[in-house]
Write a protein that holds these residues in place. Structure first.
Motif, PDB file in Angstrom:
ATOM      1  N   ALA A  65      -9.938 -15.546  24.817  1.00 19.43           N
ATOM      2  CA  ALA A  65      -9.706 -15.557  23.367  1.00 19.43           C
ATOM      3  C   ALA A  65      -8.802 -14.398  22.953  1.00 19.43           C
ATOM      4  O   ALA A  65      -7.903 -14.576  22.111  1.00 19.43           O
ATOM      5  CB  ALA A  65     -11.041 -15.484  22.628  1.00 19.43           C
ATOM      6  N   ILE A  66      -8.997 -13.225  23.539  1.00 19.47           N
ATOM      7  CA  ILE A  66      -8.157 -12.063  23.222  1.00 19.47           C
ATOM      8  C   ILE A  66      -6.704 -12.327  23.612  1.00 19.47           C
ATOM      9  O   ILE A  66      -5.773 -12.024  22.859  1.00 19.47           O
ATOM     10  CB  ILE A  66      -8.702 -10.799  23.913  1.00 19.47           C
ATOM     11  CG1 ILE A  66     -10.002 -10.363  23.237  1.00 19.47           C
ATOM     12  CG2 ILE A  66      -7.676  -9.670  23.893  1.00 19.47           C
ATOM     13  CD1 ILE A  66     -10.762  -9.294  23.996  1.00 19.47           C
ATOM     14  N   VAL A  67      -6.496 -12.926  24.791  1.00 21.78           N
ATOM     15  CA  VAL A  67      -5.135 -13.244  25.248  1.00 21.78           C
ATOM     16  C   VAL A  67      -4.491 -14.243  24.295  1.00 21.78           C
ATOM     17  O   VAL A  67      -3.331 -14.084  23.883  1.00 21.78           O
ATOM     18  CB  VAL A  67      -5.153 -13.772  26.700  1.00 21.78           C
ATOM     19  CG1 VAL A  67      -3.791 -14.321  27.099  1.00 21.78           C
ATOM     20  CG2 VAL A  67      -5.596 -12.686  27.668  1.00 21.78           C
ATOM     21  N   PHE A  68      -5.246 -15.284  23.907  1.00 21.47           N
ATOM     22  CA  PHE A  68      -4.707 -16.280  22.980  1.00 21.47           C
ATOM     23  C   PHE A  68      -4.350 -15.652  21.629  1.00 21.47           C
ATOM     24  O   PHE A  68      -3.269 -15.880  21.087  1.00 21.47           O
ATOM     25  CB  PHE A  68      -5.694 -17.429  22.770  1.00 21.47           C
ATOM     26  CG  PHE A  68      -5.238 -18.401  21.716  1.00 21.47           C
ATOM     27  CD1 PHE A  68      -4.285 -19.355  22.017  1.00 21.47           C
ATOM     28  CD2 PHE A  68      -5.720 -18.322  20.421  1.00 21.47           C
ATOM     29  CE1 PHE A  68      -3.833 -20.240  21.045  1.00 21.47           C
ATOM     30  CE2 PHE A  68      -5.284 -19.190  19.448  1.00 21.47           C
ATOM     31  CZ  PHE A  68      -4.333 -20.155  19.757  1.00 21.47           C
ATOM     32  N   LEU A  73      -0.735 -13.745  17.374  1.00 24.38           N
ATOM     33  CA  LEU A  73      -0.293 -12.696  16.442  1.00 24.38           C
ATOM     34  C   LEU A  73       1.121 -12.200  16.740  1.00 24.38           C
ATOM     35  O   LEU A  73       1.873 -11.863  15.827  1.00 24.38           O
ATOM     36  CB  LEU A  73      -1.264 -11.521  16.464  1.00 24.38           C
ATOM     37  CG  LEU A  73      -2.658 -11.793  15.890  1.00 24.38           C
ATOM     38  CD1 LEU A  73      -3.561 -10.586  16.085  1.00 24.38           C
ATOM     39  CD2 LEU A  73      -2.575 -12.196  14.420  1.00 24.38           C
ATOM     40  N   SER A  74       1.468 -12.171  18.022  1.00 30.76           N
ATOM     41  CA  SER A  74       2.785 -11.662  18.404  1.00 30.76           C
ATOM     42  C   SER A  74       3.848 -12.759  18.443  1.00 30.76           C
ATOM     43  O   SER A  74       5.031 -12.454  18.543  1.00 30.76           O
ATOM     44  CB  SER A  74       2.711 -10.986  19.776  1.00 30.76           C
ATOM     45  OG  SER A  74       2.426 -11.945  20.782  1.00 30.76           O
ATOM     46  N   ILE A  76       4.140 -14.833  20.903  1.00 27.59           N
ATOM     47  CA  ILE A  76       4.520 -15.047  22.304  1.00 27.59           C
ATOM     48  C   ILE A  76       3.750 -16.251  22.826  1.00 27.59           C
ATOM     49  O   ILE A  76       2.558 -16.180  23.135  1.00 27.59           O
ATOM     50  CB  ILE A  76       4.239 -13.783  23.147  1.00 27.59           C
ATOM     51  CG1 ILE A  76       5.018 -12.591  22.587  1.00 27.59           C
ATOM     52  CG2 ILE A  76       4.602 -14.033  24.610  1.00 27.59           C
ATOM     53  CD1 ILE A  76       4.685 -11.264  23.244  1.00 27.59           C
ATOM     54  N   GLY A  77       4.450 -17.369  22.910  1.00 33.92           N
ATOM     55  CA  GLY A  77       3.828 -18.633  23.281  1.00 33.92           C
ATOM     56  C   GLY A  77       3.151 -18.638  24.639  1.00 33.92           C
ATOM     57  O   GLY A  77       2.097 -19.252  24.809  1.00 33.92           O
ATOM     58  N   ILE A  78       3.741 -17.948  25.619  1.00 37.82           N
ATOM     59  CA  ILE A  78       3.152 -17.976  26.964  1.00 37.82           C
ATOM     60  C   ILE A  78       1.783 -17.298  26.969  1.00 37.82           C
ATOM     61  O   ILE A  78       0.900 -17.678  27.733  1.00 37.82           O
ATOM     62  CB  ILE A  78       4.097 -17.359  28.021  1.00 37.82           C
ATOM     63  CG1 ILE A  78       3.582 -17.629  29.441  1.00 37.82           C
ATOM     64  CG2 ILE A  78       4.282 -15.872  27.803  1.00 37.82           C
ATOM     65  CD1 ILE A  78       3.580 -19.078  29.837  1.00 37.82           C
ATOM     66  N   LEU A  79       1.576 -16.318  26.095  1.00 33.97           N
ATOM     67  CA  LEU A  79       0.246 -15.700  25.990  1.00 33.97           C
ATOM     68  C   LEU A  79      -0.752 -16.679  25.385  1.00 33.97           C
ATOM     69  O   LEU A  79      -1.910 -16.726  25.808  1.00 33.97           O
ATOM     70  CB  LEU A  79       0.300 -14.423  25.152  1.00 33.97           C
ATOM     71  CG  LEU A  79       0.816 -13.163  25.825  1.00 33.97           C
ATOM     72  CD1 LEU A  79       0.813 -11.999  24.846  1.00 33.97           C
ATOM     73  CD2 LEU A  79       0.007 -12.824  27.056  1.00 33.97           C
ATOM     74  N   GLN A  80      -0.313 -17.449  24.413  1.00 37.35           N
ATOM     75  CA  GLN A  80      -1.187 -18.465  23.841  1.00 37.35           C
ATOM     76  C   GLN A  80      -1.575 -19.489  24.905  1.00 37.35           C
ATOM     77  O   GLN A  80      -2.746 -19.833  25.043  1.00 37.35           O
ATOM     78  CB  GLN A  80      -0.498 -19.175  22.680  1.00 37.35           C
ATOM     79  CG  GLN A  80      -0.322 -18.318  21.464  1.00 37.35           C
ATOM     80  CD  GLN A  80       0.440 -19.043  20.382  1.00 37.35           C
ATOM     81  OE1 GLN A  80       1.496 -19.634  20.636  1.00 37.35           O
ATOM     82  NE2 GLN A  80      -0.084 -19.015  19.168  1.00 37.35           N
ATOM     83  N   VAL A  81      -0.590 -19.970  25.642  1.00 39.29           N
ATOM     84  CA  VAL A  81      -0.849 -20.949  26.691  1.00 39.29           C
ATOM     85  C   VAL A  81      -1.774 -20.364  27.753  1.00 39.29           C
ATOM     86  O   VAL A  81      -2.726 -21.014  28.197  1.00 39.29           O
ATOM     87  CB  VAL A  81       0.478 -21.443  27.319  1.00 39.29           C
ATOM     88  CG1 VAL A  81       0.232 -22.270  28.565  1.00 39.29           C
ATOM     89  CG2 VAL A  81       1.283 -22.235  26.297  1.00 39.29           C
ATOM     90  N   THR A  82      -1.522 -19.123  28.146  1.00 41.80           N
ATOM     91  CA  THR A  82      -2.358 -18.473  29.153  1.00 41.80           C
ATOM     92  C   THR A  82      -3.797 -18.349  28.659  1.00 41.80           C
ATOM     93  O   THR A  82      -4.741 -18.608  29.414  1.00 41.80           O
ATOM     94  CB  THR A  82      -1.789 -17.090  29.519  1.00 41.80           C
ATOM     95  OG1 THR A  82      -0.459 -17.258  30.013  1.00 41.80           O
ATOM     96  CG2 THR A  82      -2.638 -16.396  30.563  1.00 41.80           C
TER      97      THR A  82
END
Length: 121
Positions: A65-68, A73-74, A76-82
């Motif tokens: 959840a923190i990574v998403f 917030l930033s 950065i789509g790859i962080l959301q996907v990760t």
């Protein structure tokens, strides 16, 4: 693990797949990232404590959840996907009875010992 909890985790896993579909993530990206969290088991080569820490780092839903949220917030789509992949992977593992690990060994989890059946179903 009780059947109702397995169904709950299965629904959350399906939700993660839908979220990736809704974000238009290509299926091969999901498959590539999906097995990634299991590389954390390599930590067990350094012992039970290091293995449990590395495994739990990649299989904790709070960290997912923190990574998403960081990705959201930033922007950065790859962080959301990760984050979604980590969450979905953790849900799938819990369907099969693999929980967060204790320092005593791989088969000892917060869901009980892997391979032992619940006395109440």
């Amino acid at each position: 693990m009780k059947l109702i909890l397995k169904w709950e985790e299965l629904v959350l896993f399906a939700l993660s797949i839908y979220a990736l579909y809704d974000m238009h993530v290509q299926w091969w990206v999901y498959l590539l990232l999906f097995l990634g969290p299991d590389t954390s088991m390599l930590g067990y080569a350094a012992g039970n404590r290091a293995g449990a820490i590395s495994y739990n780092l990649f299989h904790h839903k709070g960290i997912a959840a923190i990574v998403f949220i960081a990705g959201w917030l930033s922007g950065i789509g790859i962080l959301q996907v990760t984050g979604i992949v980590l969450f979905g992977h953790s849900c799938m593992d819990r369907v099969f009875g693999y929980g967060l690990k204790y320092f005593t060994g791989f088969k000892f989890t917060h869901l009980g010992e892997i391979g032992k059946q619940d006395s109440v179903k």
